[in-house]
Design a protein around this motif. Structure first.
Motif, PDB file in Angstrom:
ATOM      1  N   ARG A 110       0.832  -1.209   0.000  1.00 55.69           N
ATOM      2  CA  ARG A 110       0.000   0.000   0.000  1.00 55.69           C
ATOM      3  C   ARG A 110       0.868   1.261   0.000  1.00 55.69           C
ATOM      4  O   ARG A 110       0.530   2.256  -0.644  1.00 55.69           O
ATOM      5  N   ALA A 111       1.968   1.196   0.720  1.00 53.60           N
ATOM      6  CA  ALA A 111       2.878   2.349   0.736  1.00 53.60           C
ATOM      7  C   ALA A 111       3.536   2.533  -0.632  1.00 53.60           C
ATOM      8  O   ALA A 111       3.721   3.662  -1.104  1.00 53.60           O
ATOM      9  N   LYS A 112       3.844   1.432  -1.291  1.00 52.14           N
ATOM     10  CA  LYS A 112       4.487   1.470  -2.599  1.00 52.14           C
ATOM     11  C   LYS A 112       3.605   2.156  -3.644  1.00 52.14           C
ATOM     12  O   LYS A 112       4.097   2.899  -4.506  1.00 52.14           O
ATOM     13  N   PHE A 113       2.267   1.916  -3.557  1.00 53.35           N
ATOM     14  CA  PHE A 113       1.346   2.459  -4.560  1.00 53.35           C
ATOM     15  C   PHE A 113       0.413   3.509  -3.950  1.00 53.35           C
ATOM     16  O   PHE A 113      -0.707   3.709  -4.431  1.00 53.35           O
ATOM     17  N   SER A 114       0.866   4.207  -2.933  1.00 53.24           N
ATOM     18  CA  SER A 114       0.014   5.160  -2.223  1.00 53.24           C
ATOM     19  C   SER A 114      -0.469   6.303  -3.105  1.00 53.24           C
ATOM     20  O   SER A 114      -1.500   6.923  -2.826  1.00 53.24           O
ATOM     21  N   ALA A 115       0.248   6.598  -4.174  1.00 49.48           N
ATOM     22  CA  ALA A 115      -0.131   7.709  -5.054  1.00 49.48           C
ATOM     23  C   ALA A 115      -1.274   7.339  -6.004  1.00 49.48           C
ATOM     24  O   ALA A 115      -1.781   8.204  -6.729  1.00 49.48           O
ATOM     25  N   ILE A 116      -1.692   6.047  -6.003  1.00 47.20           N
ATOM     26  CA  ILE A 116      -2.797   5.613  -6.876  1.00 47.20           C
ATOM     27  C   ILE A 116      -3.870   4.999  -5.974  1.00 47.20           C
ATOM     28  O   ILE A 116      -3.932   3.774  -5.809  1.00 47.20           O
ATOM     29  N   PRO A 117      -4.707   5.820  -5.374  1.00 47.75           N
ATOM     30  CA  PRO A 117      -5.656   5.334  -4.363  1.00 47.75           C
ATOM     31  C   PRO A 117      -6.748   4.421  -4.901  1.00 47.75           C
ATOM     32  O   PRO A 117      -7.391   3.709  -4.133  1.00 47.75           O
TER      33      PRO A 117
END
Length: 460
Positions: free
Chosen positions: A350-357
């Motif tokens: 989730r931290a890795k892709f946090s910019a794509i909610p």
């Protein structure tokens, strides 16, 4: 009435239950000679002397031989499904017995019914309007709670009531405008233009709502093609198996295992999703795999929803953004699903892709967050909750006619805005009435009726 023109003055017979072996079968007759025909085969009592809506047990006999012990259900017209004299013969479900009874009734003067002919007679005799008659076929074909509820709502006349109310109001205004034309030399107005503006505005709102409901209705009636796509080894086949709770697709660590599309149907909250497991998208020198990738691209273009499944441990945020850009360029209705969160850990991913909610994270292998995925699919398709108590259009014929109704309403409004004379305004309203009548069957022809009812099953 159209029924007078068709010459349906004979008696028809057909098996009303599903074909094949069963405990009980029902054979239905309808027409003016129904009681005479059945009386000749039922020596136990005189059916002509029996009351309507009664049951009678006895032997069915032909040429001195007993065919079967049966129960006859009597319905005298007009208090019957078709509005004619009807008898339903409940017999044992042997296909041989069914055929013997059919043959005996035909020899006695009946003829085999055409597909949908019982319901067609019900329509022609005023027992149903055309939208209700068509909903009978939808009810028989319903395969989910939502499609069943929608068909029941229409069969009870919900759609018809809205159209009839609208049509009656337009007829009133049309008559007043026609009256104005008779007194054109005296420069009088019988039709209140302000009231007509209000009517057209309200009618336009109702018709637009019905037209917009067709997208949802099509989903409810036919389901939605849902393509599961992504790179090889993203877990597409595992996800398909998890959603279906069975091992339908071959799962392997070898990339390119799925060479062809696999299709299965999944019912989620009354909506049918036609899941399509596709070949992984990648360049390949393997001819068979390349053909599979081409089919995947075709399925993406045809799908109502595309589930883009990716391995969260393999792809990056940039990869996903590039894929999203490609989907949006092609106007694809997509859902981003990150798989294999069990490998690294959900918090890290989730931290890795946090910019794509908008990414939904799952573990197909461990069945993690699968219910959230199902909920997301329903929401993606319906864009909110579906209320099957509302009138929902599921019939393409109705949708096409409503679009013509809307065009006529807008033309009438524009005509009033431009001060068109009453005769031209009346023409637009007559067109609107014509297309409304086409939906309910108040305006139709025999060729169109034959086409509509030919799609029904025999016996209904």
């Amino acid at each position: 009435m159209l029924g007078k023109l068709t010459g349906f003055d004979d008696t028809i017979v057909a098996v009303a239950t599903a074909p094949g072996l069963g405990a009980i079968a029902v054979i239905r007759l309808s027409g003016p000679n129904t009681y005479t025909i059945c009386n000749s085969l039922f020596p136990s009592k005189d059916l002509l002397q029996q009351a309507s809506h009664t049951l009678h047990f006895g032997n069915l006999v032909s040429n001195g031989h007993i065919i079967d012990e049966v129960v006859l259900s009597l319905y005298k017209g007009p208090r019957s499904y078709t509005g004619e004299d009807v008898i339903e013969i409940s017999c044992h479900g042997s296909p041989y017995i069914q055929q013997q009874i059919i043959d005996a009734t035909v020899k006695a003067g009946a003829r085999l019914a055409k597909p949908g002919e019982f319901t067609q007679r019900a329509f022609l005799n005023g027992k149903l309007d055309l939208t209700q008659a068509e909903s009978v076929a939808d009810l028989i074909a319903s395969n989910s709670a939502a499609s069943h509820q929608t068909a029941m709502q229409q069969m009870r006349g919900g759609f018809s009531k809205e159209l009839h109310a609208l049509r009656e109001q337009l007829i009133t205004f049309s008559a007043l405008i026609e009256l104005e034309l008779d007194f054109s030399q005296e420069d009088v107005e019988f039709a209140d233009r302000t009231g007509l503006y209000t009517l057209i505005s309200n009618a336009t709102r109702v018709v637009k709502h019905l037209i917009d409901s067709f997208r949802m209705g099509n989903v409810i009636k036919n389901g939605v093609n849902t393509a599961i796509v992504g790179k090889p080894n993203a877990g597409k086949s595992t996800l398909l198996n998890t959603l279906l709770n069975e091992n339908r697709a071959i799962v392997s660590d070898i990339a390119g295992t799925t060479r062809d599309t696999i299709e299965e149907v999944l019912n989620i909250d009354g909506i049918l999703f036609r899941l399509i497991d596709t070949a992984g998208i990648r360049e390949s020198l393997d001819t068979i795999e390349s053909i599979g990738v081409q089919k995947t691209m075709e399925k993406i273009r045809e799908a109502g929803v595309v589930v883009y499944l990716f391995d969260v441990n393999e792809l990056t945020e940039t990869d996903i953004r590039n894929q999203v850009a490609a989907f949006e360029t092609q106007n694809v209705n997509y859902l981003l699903v990150g798989n294999k969160t069990d490998v690294t850990g959900e918090a890290v991913i989730r931290a890795k892709f946090s910019a794509i909610p908008e990414i939904l994270f799952i573990s197909a292998k461990n069945h993690a967050h699968i219910q959230e995925l199902k909920d997301a699919l329903v929401h993606k398709v319906l864009a909110g909750d579906v209320n099957t108590e509302d009138t929902i259009i599921t019939n393409a014929r109705h949708h096409a006619a409503l679009q013509e109704v809307l065009k006529s309403l807008l033309d009438a409004k524009q005509g009033m805005d431009n001060g068109l004379p009453g005769d031209l305004l009346a023409l637009d309203i007559r067109l609107c009435l014509h297309y409304l009548g086409e939906i309910t069957g108040e305006v139709t022809n025999e060729d169109r009726l034959d086409y509509i009812f030919s799609k029904f099953c025999i016996g209904k």
